[in-house]
Structure formats: C-alpha cells, structure tokens
Design an enzyme around this catalytic site. Sequence first.
Site, short mmCIF file in Angstrom:
data_model
loop_
_atom_site.label_atom_id
_atom_site.label_comp_id
_atom_site.label_asym_id
_atom_site.label_seq_id
_atom_site.Cartn_x
_atom_site.Cartn_y
_atom_site.Cartn_z
N HIS A 267 -14.07 11.72 14.01
CA HIS A 267 -12.68 11.27 13.93
C HIS A 267 -11.85 12.24 13.09
O HIS A 267 -11.73 12.06 11.88
CB HIS A 267 -12.61 9.90 13.25
CG HIS A 267 -13.17 8.79 14.06
ND1 HIS A 267 -12.38 8.02 14.89
CD2 HIS A 267 -14.42 8.30 14.16
CE1 HIS A 267 -13.14 7.10 15.47
NE2 HIS A 267 -14.38 7.25 15.05
N GLY B 229 0.83 -1.20 0.00
CA GLY B 229 0.00 0.00 0.00
C GLY B 229 0.86 1.25 0.00
O GLY B 229 0.57 2.22 -0.70
N GLU C 156 -8.81 12.47 12.77
CA GLU C 156 -7.59 11.86 12.22
C GLU C 156 -7.73 11.45 10.76
O GLU C 156 -6.75 11.40 10.03
CB GLU C 156 -7.14 10.67 13.08
CG GLU C 156 -8.00 9.41 13.02
CD GLU C 156 -9.16 9.40 14.01
OE1 GLU C 156 -9.59 10.49 14.44
OE2 GLU C 156 -9.64 8.29 14.35
N CYS D 226 -14.12 10.14 19.61
CA CYS D 226 -15.25 9.22 19.48
C CYS D 226 -15.52 8.47 20.80
O CYS D 226 -16.04 9.07 21.72
CB CYS D 226 -15.03 8.28 18.30
SG CYS D 226 -16.60 7.66 17.69
N PHE D 227 -15.12 7.22 20.91
CA PHE D 227 -15.32 6.53 22.18
C PHE D 227 -14.60 7.28 23.30
O PHE D 227 -15.11 7.40 24.42
CB PHE D 227 -14.77 5.10 22.06
CG PHE D 227 -15.31 4.12 23.07
CD1 PHE D 227 -16.63 4.15 23.49
CD2 PHE D 227 -14.47 3.14 23.61
CE1 PHE D 227 -17.12 3.23 24.40
CE2 PHE D 227 -14.96 2.21 24.52
CZ PHE D 227 -16.27 2.26 24.93
N1 GLN Z 1 -18.62 2.60 20.52
C1 GLN Z 1 -18.99 3.96 20.34
C2 GLN Z 1 -20.23 4.13 19.49
O1 GLN Z 1 -20.65 3.25 18.82
C3 GLN Z 1 -17.83 4.75 19.75
C4 GLN Z 1 -17.46 4.34 18.38
C5 GLN Z 1 -16.07 4.79 17.96
O2 GLN Z 1 -15.25 5.16 18.78
N2 GLN Z 1 -15.77 4.72 16.69
O3 GLN Z 1 -20.83 5.17 19.48
#
Ligand code: GLN
Length: 532
Positions: free
Chosen positions: A503, A19, A505, A378-379
């Site tokens: 995200h 890649g 990133e 996110c999470f």
């Molecule tokens: N698990 C969490 C959700 O579904 C966060 C998802 C993640 O970090 N991509 O909302």
Amino acid sequence: MIMKYIFVTGGVMSGLGKGITAASIGRLLVDMGYKVVPIKIDPYINIDAGTMNPFQHGEVYVLKDGTEVDLDLGHYERFIGIELTGEHNITTGKIYRNVIEKERKGEYLGQTVQIIPHVTDEIKSWIRRVAEKSGADICLVEIGGTVGDIEGMPFLEAIRQMKNEEKEEDFMLVHVTLVPLDKGGEQKTKPTQHSVKELRSIGLQPDVIVGRCVEKLRPETKKKISLFCDVPVEAVISDEDTDEIYEVPLKFKEEGLDRYLLKRLKLEKKEERTEWAEMVRRLKELKEEVTIAVVGKYTHVRDSYISIREALKHGGIEAECKVKILWIESEELEKRDEIEIDADGILVPGGFGKRGAEGKIKAIQYARENDIPFLGICFGFQLAVIEFARNVIGWEDANSSELAETDHPVIDLLPEQRKIDALGGTMRLGEIEVTLVPGTMAHKLYGKEKIYERHRHRYEVNPEYKDDLEKHGLVISGYSDNGRRVEIIEYPKNRFYLGTQFHPEFKSRPYAPSPPFVGFVKAALEFKRQRL
Ligand code: GLN
C-alpha cells in the site's frame, strides 16, 4: 529536552475533525521548531483497529511496524511528518491487557485491582513512557470519542491526575466543540457551554476551545464562549469548514493559536519553517484537473479511502494538477454488461472478499483494453493478475482462492500463511523491503533498487504462475522475500499500468509524494491532454 503535554478532547458530537485539529496543532509546533510526538487514545475495547469494519470506522491505517490503527494516525503522520508505531495508539483493550497480565503475575501484591489507581496508572505511565522515549519536546495526546462517553472516563481521570502532577506550563487541554448556526444564522454557544460543564464536572478545565463551525466565529461568539467557559478570548479559536484540510494549520495561525500555544506553554519560537505553507500555496494554485476513477466497495463512506485520496492529492501537487475523484461502486459495475468509465485514470484500491470483486475486475479489463492509466493496490493488484490470466492468457476460471475454488488459483496462500491461518490467522503486515528490477517502470519511478513499503494482506501471486504471466507480457518488477513473493507488476504495452501488492498510499506525504502515485497522476494528465 522539555516535556510538555497537550491533550485534545472533544465535545457535543463525534466526527468534528478532532484528529485534524490535533494534527494541525502538531504542525504549528513543528513549524515553530519543536519536536512533537503524538498519541491517539481510542477508548474502545478492541486491542487494535485490525478487526474493524471500514463501513463503521473508516479506513484501517497501517503503521510501519504493522499495527493496524485508526485513520487519525494517518493525519498525524502526514501533518507532522513522522513515522509512528503501535505504542502511539492506546486502546482500552491494550491498557486492560497490561493490567490483567500484571495482576496474573502477582505484581499488584495482593491488592484489589481497580480503575483508580491501577488502570489510570497504566494509562499515565504509557503516555509518559512514549513521550520520554521519543526525545520530543511536546507530547500531543488526542482522546477519541466525546467527553461524557462512559468508555473515555478512565482516560480523562488519568489526565486529571497528570494535570496535578505536571507543572502548570507543562500541561494544557484543548477542547474541540461544535458551534451550530440556528435558522436565523446566529452562532449558538450553548452546546459548547454544556460540554465544558461536563469536562469541569470531572475536574478538567480547558485552556483552549476550538469551535467547529461552518463559518468563522464572530467576535461576540468568542466573547460569550470566553465568559461562560472561563478561557481568555484569544484562546477561543475558530475552526471553520474548509475544503482543504491542509489549510487548517494556516487558519489556526491566522487565529493566533500558534502565539497562544507558546504563551501558555512558556516557550519561545525557535524557528519559522515555511514548507507547509508553501505546499498549501502550490496546492491552491493548481489549475489543470485530472479525473481519477476509484473503483471500490465503500465509496459512499467518506472516510474509507482517506489515504488513497490524500496520496492522489500529493501526486497531483507533484504533477501540477488537481485530482478530482470519481467514486465508483464496484457492485454497480457488476450489474452492467457493457461498461464505460469516463476518467483519465482508473485506480482499484485494497479490499477483501467477494462482494464487488467481479466489478473491479471489469474496471481493470476496461482500463487495460482501452489503455487508460491504471493503478492497482493490494486487492486491486491481485485482481489485475486475475484479469490478465483470464482475458490475456485465456484461463477463464482464474481466480484467487480467497474468492473461489478454481483450477487456476493465480492468487493463493503461501504454505506458511496457511499455517498462520490455521492458528487463528493474521496478515502479512507492515513495512517490508521490496527489491526492484533495474530498467523497469517501478525502478524508474522510485529511482532506487531497495524500497520499504507497508503491507496488509494474506494472499499472494501464486509463484507457480509467474512464468506464464511473464510469457504473456506482464512484467514482474518488484519482489520480496528473496525473490519468492511478487510485489509489483506492470504491463509495458500500455502507457501506465502498475499494480503493487503493498500500500504505497500509507507512506505518501504532501511534501514527499509516493512515487507510484506521482507516476500515475502524471500519466493521467498526459492521457487527458492527448484525449482533448
Ligand atoms: N484480500 C486480499 C488479501 O488478503 C487483499 C488485501 C488488501 O487489499 N488489503 O490478500
């Protein structure tokens, strides 16, 4: 518009960095003024990478249109500087789905539907459709896996057919192989010879051989490969190990690959762009270093957080410091009562499920209480809201309904997501407009009010708790969906504390770093200087 095709295959073993080789070839062409469109072929039967485990497969990369793809597409976006969509990723699943749908509609007029010609036709027309639509000069197609894999056969056969259908100067094949060293340090060419033999047995002859090796290929090694594999010596290219993947295009240039590409494709150099080389020079000149702790679940799998790693590097180029990553396994933190993290910044990335979640919450608490720059993604953002609800507001049972049943589901499904989940489930995916609140840190970082960032989640900040969170000092600085969904939180009491539901990133580029990452790395650098 000229349309030329460069195919990249791999031999000997997987994980050779095909890649990065393909992305680097793309960069060389861009630097010479050509417009390039990449396609990645993943011969697995999955429709997309959405259901794949990062343990096995590395990071799931998310495109603008929400398609979940192989991490190589991230390399293409970063190296070539373009934005891709789902049609730039072909899988066996997608090809067969189209063929079967056509068969059901009677489009094959009673024929027996076969791999040759129906599946191969579908593959060729997909590649040509994407190439033509893009308006690019050159279409770069990487075939995942290794030559000889049973899954890859229909794709290689399609390419063999294309070779006959295209003009000689419009078709070329780059084969990436491994050149191992023996105990005495001799560079061994036999694996390369065998894998080229395998290619030839299906009617394909490489035009360029890229030899992955811990060191540069010696002239006699190149000569031997040239002789046995029937490619000119100048078309045998070293791909030696390097710590910095962004150097690969420059190393290929030193090896003369740029000139050989032009010669073989009968093209002239149109331009000489230098921004990539300048970026690499800046990167290599960085002296000061910050340490960022990344608290995650698959930290020992090198590829599971590639985009995070790259985005931190990009932030570092802008902030003028190297970023050293301290990988911390969140489950390890769970086992300990008292934790200490010796880093200039703490980042908690995206994730799913219970395992390790409490360890991440501990790390967030540690960052907040000790005023260490913090970025939650996110999470990581959701867990930051939970940590805040538990330890600042005082709701000990605050949680996400993804993780536990609770009276304080500060992270929860919205009613429409519940409906989607009932139908089999999918995530909120891809680029979505986010509105920033003027005067907040997020607004300052981005320098505008409307931003577009990529998402991949199912759960959200529960709107019922917005007021409580804000009353206790958390600032909601970004919204989407007409103010209904919380996208960004910050905590102005601390020097840098930012969480994003999206995200960032995935949109970060070495020459166009993501604002939250720039802000975070800058804050970490300042914190480090103060600490000293
Ligand atoms: N698990 C969490 C959700 O579904 C966060 C998802 C993640 O970090 N991509 O909302």
